[in-house]
Design an enzyme around this catalytic site. Structure first.
Site, mmCIF file in Angstrom:
data_model
loop_
_atom_site.group_PDB
_atom_site.id
_atom_site.type_symbol
_atom_site.label_atom_id
_atom_site.label_comp_id
_atom_site.label_asym_id
_atom_site.label_seq_id
_atom_site.Cartn_x
_atom_site.Cartn_y
_atom_site.Cartn_z
ATOM 1 N N ASP C 86 0.697 -1.225 0.102
ATOM 2 C CA ASP C 86 0.064 -0.054 -0.135
ATOM 3 C C ASP C 86 0.495 1.113 -0.045
ATOM 4 O O ASP C 86 0.379 2.322 -0.179
ATOM 5 C CB ASP C 86 -0.915 -0.198 1.370
ATOM 6 N N ASP C 137 8.326 -12.938 -3.464
ATOM 7 C CA ASP C 137 8.150 -13.498 -2.337
ATOM 8 C C ASP C 137 9.196 -12.898 -1.169
ATOM 9 O O ASP C 137 10.240 -12.982 -1.379
ATOM 10 C CB ASP C 137 8.092 -15.097 -2.236
ATOM 11 N N GLY C 138 8.635 -12.341 -0.048
ATOM 12 C CA GLY C 138 9.595 -11.613 0.724
ATOM 13 C C GLY C 138 10.621 -12.591 1.553
ATOM 14 O O GLY C 138 11.797 -12.302 1.745
ATOM 15 N N ASP C 155 5.919 -5.540 6.947
ATOM 16 C CA ASP C 155 4.467 -5.025 7.205
ATOM 17 C C ASP C 155 3.613 -5.772 6.632
ATOM 18 O O ASP C 155 3.130 -5.558 5.478
ATOM 19 C CB ASP C 155 4.764 -3.525 6.247
ATOM 20 N N THR C 157 0.600 -8.893 5.953
ATOM 21 C CA THR C 157 -0.626 -9.244 6.493
ATOM 22 C C THR C 157 -0.837 -10.262 7.504
ATOM 23 O O THR C 157 0.228 -10.716 8.403
ATOM 24 C CB THR C 157 -1.292 -10.027 5.360
#
Lengths: 286, 286, 286, 286
Positions: C86, C137-138, C155, C157
């Site tokens: 975001d 993918d982090g 950060d 979900t």
């Protein structure tokens, strides 16, 4: 996704439909128009937050508002639909080859445009060559007509907001005038169950009784309308809704329907006692 | 006070009633029993969280489950009610002076006790001297009876939980056996509208068709049940529900009703096409 | 229009926000993405039906996840943000002139695209020249880095679905490795109040404690997250979150904030006893 | 059983708690009183449909409204609690052996009776011999007192209905007068987040600032109150809430708490910038 559309059927009763997506939302000159998609009812249309129709059960409303009068009037050629910008009543009417012209008077062009785009199931026959769409106030339109129509279908919203004028005595009187000498008028007439709806229903009935020599009420099971018990008015200059109904003539037309049939036609006029009482309260002289 | 009772009519449809107070909550041997008071529907009874009846619209259900068969059977003297611990069906039955004995078989004594205390509107005639209450499983009770009853009313809950046995083929076969040679059975038979209910309705219909020579379905508008469109089964050894219906004989009884009347009797058997199709799907040979 | 988005905070607790319009709904490769507009919270973003952020209270989350570590680390130059498509964390980071490079690793490009279009309030600084966006993918991204970052902001979900890998021990170990010798990691760490959230919070804390020499938890008031009491993890190789915090240095930066300030910095690490107990339960040896 | 209590936190935000049973419902001279049992929060009390307390999180509110002032005032002996008929504040106060007398002034005796019966968790210490209960209007009670109390706790409902008088300037002035020269007053002061609450909070703050030389605001995380971010006012003739706070003295008392601790004490006065701005708006001269 827990997204729910809720309609308050009364201050103390809520009917809620889970929504998958909101497909459209717009504000026209007259009202807010929304289209939603839902897992249970498919797409549905609301005006100012009130449920108008769902893909799943609109067939009940539209069959009952069209086939009941069409099965009574033997030779209806010219039909006026007031309101009904979704096109559902027109769709059913276009199935009658004997109909020569259908005037659709819808005050809100945006309703028609939105339904054409999102609800082809109801709007798909608006392009039939017999259909003329007039984006006008139904109250004004009918004022100018005299001795023109065999059938007028008042497919209005609820008796407040844009639809309010379609529940007045003046309007019903003008419909009478606009009909031929053996013409019929049918109208959606709210529900008898919840008190607020029942009062609106009685008021409409009183005004129609005052305007037409023959005035009866019939009913259908429409699950997405308040109480599921919905009424229609049948007003006529000459024909009686059940005595002048020719079941075999209608059957010969070979129309395939999902709700309506000749027995339903008769049964729809068999009202519960409590509904009869509500009607009789506003029928002076009967 | 924003306190709402919600019933999920399907996974995606909620019907919510504002509650003023919860008057009773208890867990019987069989189920959870609750009584609420509400501004819109008065007091209402739920079992395991499912709406059973409200003071406002129970008259529709109880009149339709009793007067339809009673207006067909000319001389019903002995009646069996299975389920129906609220007393509403018994109340309507006790209005017939020709009935000599009513057996009420309710598996859950606590339901009867609670309804006597909180719902005198339905339970108020359970003390009629002709009424015998049996706190037993209806399935077992009826197994032991043969050629005894003129009328059996199956006033069951939904076809899961305690009411499940009252939707089995064995049960319907035992009802057939328990009836006299001109006996009738009526049962509440769910709704045709939402798929889950419709499947239960079809299953029940198939089993009754297999058990009785005459089997028809009739309908009523019951606003607090899912979709508001509710069905009843009419099964019979001899009498036909409309052909053997003597309207004038019933009218002579002088019973005052709020929903039922002879025209409604006929109209209730006039089913929409989509309902007829659902029924025919499970009627082999027709 | 009664249209409500509901999030179940637990099986027995619902938080509902009235929606004016659904502005976007799409299904990406990873999750369902929705943007709504609401009278109370402005626009808000949900992923798979879970609230991510609202225009009205996102400032609290984003200020607290960024300014707390930035006020501890005196010379952070290179920052990695994992998740956070975001752009809200990036927005706060770009306000620090000392930061030279920000890597944003977001698995779902569609989240970034949607936020750019509908949520410029958070996404408006994603085009800062110091920002590099990696659609990966982090978990994999961080595996490949060593001794690179001054600060990692996780950060994510919630710890199920696409964000699940960002709560594993392997992930925290890789973050440790990717940090420089005086590096910090902060992460969103659920809520202590409702049992299901508290268990997830404890599990994350245990894994971070096992991976970093310094590990503390701090809190903020975020009204649209379950219970409104939200936690963040602060993990560090060297700096202590309050002892190495230089309030006057941070004040000299002249950043205008709406939630964060140096007293809040200290106060946020003052946890209620019941939260301390939850944390201590999984801190072996302390 | 889908039975839900809903509180509208604003016109557009609903917080809903599933209810298992309604244990009590009554109408007193002043308000409607209800006790519910719920799976998530245990028993909870509502007055006129507004949430007052739940068994699960009342400890936060009651610890914060009592221990903060008690940890500041070294020798509080005489305490007045206004409102608080649930007994929760009294329960925390009775743990201080130095307190000699507690006057509880609750306008509604029925609240006390109901809490004694259904909420022993909060009401269980109302029989402590140091407690005197006065069933009076707090506004009137405090008018008659002068230089009597070390601490006044204003544990009121929201600033409308029966609690309205406890938010007036006259009331705060009388509290000042009723306090000894080193007395303190704390009060529940609504939430800063939603605009309607924030305005009420500002109004109360303004009036307290006008009445007391020392006036500060502190906060706690209370999940069942609107936004979860709740404020308390701390007003004082002499002591400063943090500078005169003696942490080690309080620790020596050995009181076991679940939320409050000395660090929380300091942290609770560290307000977010946006809250500080709201307060400063009504602090003339600062």
């Amino acid at each position: 996704m827990e997204l729910w559309f809720t309609e308050k059927h009364t201050e103390h009763v809520k009917f809620s439909i889970q929504v998958d997506k909101q497909l459209y939302s717009g504000q026209s000159e007259f009202q807010r128009i929304d289209i939603f998609d839902s897992p249970e009812f498919g797409k549905f249309l609301t005006l100012d937050g009130y449920m108008m129709l769902t893909e799943k059960d609109e067939f009940i409303y539209h069959e009952m508002i069209v086939h009941v009068p069409m099965a009574v009037h033997p030779l209806a050629k010219r039909v006026l639909v007031i309101g009904g910008g979704d096109g559902g009543a027109v769709r059913e009417l276009t199935r009658y080859l004997g109909i020569e012209r259908i005037d659709l008077v819808e005050i809100d062009r945006q309703v028609v445009d939105v339904c054409r785009k999102y609800l082809p199931q109801t709007a798909g026959r608006l392009d039939d060559p017999r259909v003329s769409i007039h984006y006008e106030d139904g109250l004004k339109f009918v004022r100018a007509e005299e001795n023109v129509y065999d059938l007028i279908i008042v497919d209005s919203t609820d008796p407040f907001g844009p639809g309010e004028g379609l529940f007045t005595k003046e309007f019903y009187g003008n419909c009478f005038k606009a009909l031929k000498e053996d013409g019929l008028m049918v109208n959606q007439q709210e529900s008898p169950f919840y008190p607020v709806d029942a009062i609106a229903m009685q008021r409409a009935h009183k005004r129609i009784v005052d305007s037409f020599p023959v005035s009866r009420v019939y009913q259908a099971h429409i699950p997405t309308y308040p109480s599921g018990h919905w009424l229609f008015g049948f007003a006529s200059k000459k024909y009686h809704p059940t005595e002048d109904f020719d079941a075999s003539a209608w059957m010969k037309l070979g129309l395939k329907t999902r709700y309506y049939n000749p027995k339903i036609h008769i049964g729809a006029f068999a009202l519960p006692n409590y509904v009869k009482t509500l009607l009789e309260e506003v029928e002076p002289g009967r």
